[in-house]
Design a protein around this motif. Sequence first.
Motif, PDB file in Angstrom:
ATOM      1  N   MET A 149       6.528  17.794   5.068  1.00  9.76           N
ATOM      2  CA  MET A 149       6.580  16.446   4.501  1.00  9.76           C
ATOM      3  C   MET A 149       6.454  15.416   5.615  1.00  9.76           C
ATOM      4  N   TYR A 151       7.326  11.521   6.201  1.00 12.01           N
ATOM      5  CA  TYR A 151       8.187  10.555   5.527  1.00 12.01           C
ATOM      6  C   TYR A 151       8.415   9.342   6.419  1.00 12.01           C
ATOM      7  N   ARG A 153      10.209   5.155   6.287  1.00 12.19           N
ATOM      8  CA  ARG A 153      11.018   4.170   5.561  1.00 12.19           C
ATOM      9  C   ARG A 153      11.239   2.968   6.458  1.00 12.19           C
ATOM     10  N   GLU A 160       9.985   2.959   1.143  1.00 13.42           N
ATOM     11  CA  GLU A 160       9.768   4.289   1.692  1.00 13.42           C
ATOM     12  C   GLU A 160       8.548   4.925   1.034  1.00 13.42           C
ATOM     13  N   ALA A 162       6.418   9.035   1.087  1.00  9.54           N
ATOM     14  CA  ALA A 162       6.362  10.406   1.590  1.00  9.54           C
ATOM     15  C   ALA A 162       5.046  11.035   1.186  1.00  9.54           C
ATOM     16  N   MET A 182       4.062   9.835  -2.437  1.00  8.55           N
ATOM     17  CA  MET A 182       5.156   9.473  -3.338  1.00  8.55           C
ATOM     18  C   MET A 182       5.846   8.205  -2.848  1.00  8.55           C
ATOM     19  N   GLU A 183       6.252   7.371  -3.786  1.00 10.62           N
ATOM     20  CA  GLU A 183       7.030   6.182  -3.453  1.00 10.62           C
ATOM     21  C   GLU A 183       8.331   6.103  -4.243  1.00 10.62           C
ATOM     22  N   SER A 185      11.908   6.758  -5.101  1.00  6.54           N
ATOM     23  CA  SER A 185      13.021   7.177  -4.247  1.00  6.54           C
ATOM     24  C   SER A 185      13.695   8.448  -4.745  1.00  6.54           C
ATOM     25  N   ILE A 188      11.422  11.442  -4.013  1.00  3.21           N
ATOM     26  CA  ILE A 188      11.414  11.733  -2.570  1.00  3.21           C
ATOM     27  C   ILE A 188      12.701  12.429  -2.157  1.00  3.21           C
TER      28      ILE A 188
END
Length: 337
Positions: A149, A151, A153, A160, A162, A182-183, A185, A188
């Motif tokens: 992943m 990631y 933020r 954030e 990912a 992905m956004e 939360s 994620i």
Amino acid sequence: MGIRLVGKRQTKRTEYFLRAAEQLHIPVSFVDWEEVDQVDLAGEVVKLDPPSYQTADLFEMNDRIREYMDALGGLEKRECCFLNPPGGICRVLDKRACKEELAGHGVPVTDMFPERIGSAGELFGAMERHRCYAVFVKPVFCSGAAGVMAYRRTPGGDREAAYASCRLRGGELVNTKTLYRMEDSGEIRRLLDAVLSLGAVVERWYPKSSFQGKSYDLRVVWQFGRAAFIVVRQSRGPVTNLHLNNAAMELGRLSLSEDTLTEISGTCSAAMSVFPELAMAGIDILLERGSMRPRIIEINGQGDLMYQDIFHENRIYREQIRYMAEQKDFPQRRRHV
């Protein structure tokens, strides 16, 4: 002394290694991993290819890799010579231990967080402490981008995002060949918790050099003291592994300077000197954006399958077979008696 390949039937590795042996008129015997316990390897020169994991569930894959490491441990006692000995393969299979050894010898690597991080909440706290807001999270034992992943933020976590090629589906952590962004939360956090539960390392996310709008890194197949093959791995996303159908490109198209090429070679040589028992390895290396400084991402003691080579000259496997046929080239430390 005979040459033996231990691997899996009906794979590109097995097919093209045996094809190279046939072209060189050098006999090579094959044994499947499922049968190796019943085969006498005494006095042979042995190459160990990795098994195939017939699962997309990363929880199950993690268990299979641990079983594989146990199998490698059992082979250490065999009275034979190894191209790469089982213990050496295990030393670099563990991403954390491998990177710690490299860093301890002054080899430039992508830096890891020192903490053992087991949950998303622990990760967020560590990112704040280190003031590092962009990381890669990688299962310690998986390869080929499985479970990786990327990631990032903002400080405090107001925003954030990912990127990953794995998804949670019905209680399984499923590996795919597609990179997702992905956004959300909640999504994620759930995915981070699952990946970190496998046992993972957390690394700083370094901006990679780019070419024609795509970031890239390098896979170097290093064997017998030199780079046997280098391929450029390009991607519009942060994960460049070719398993995700990213673009492979010839090194020459980058027009790298001689100084940069020399530094890449020196970095790979220094990394391999930390693991002198390995005759070959696949080394993933990035060039930092701007400075072009090489950093080792990871090392794979069985990372020699390059489609760009086997479908053309098959040079990597041909070199290995010639080397294995020359018994005088094997130091005594490769023999287990």
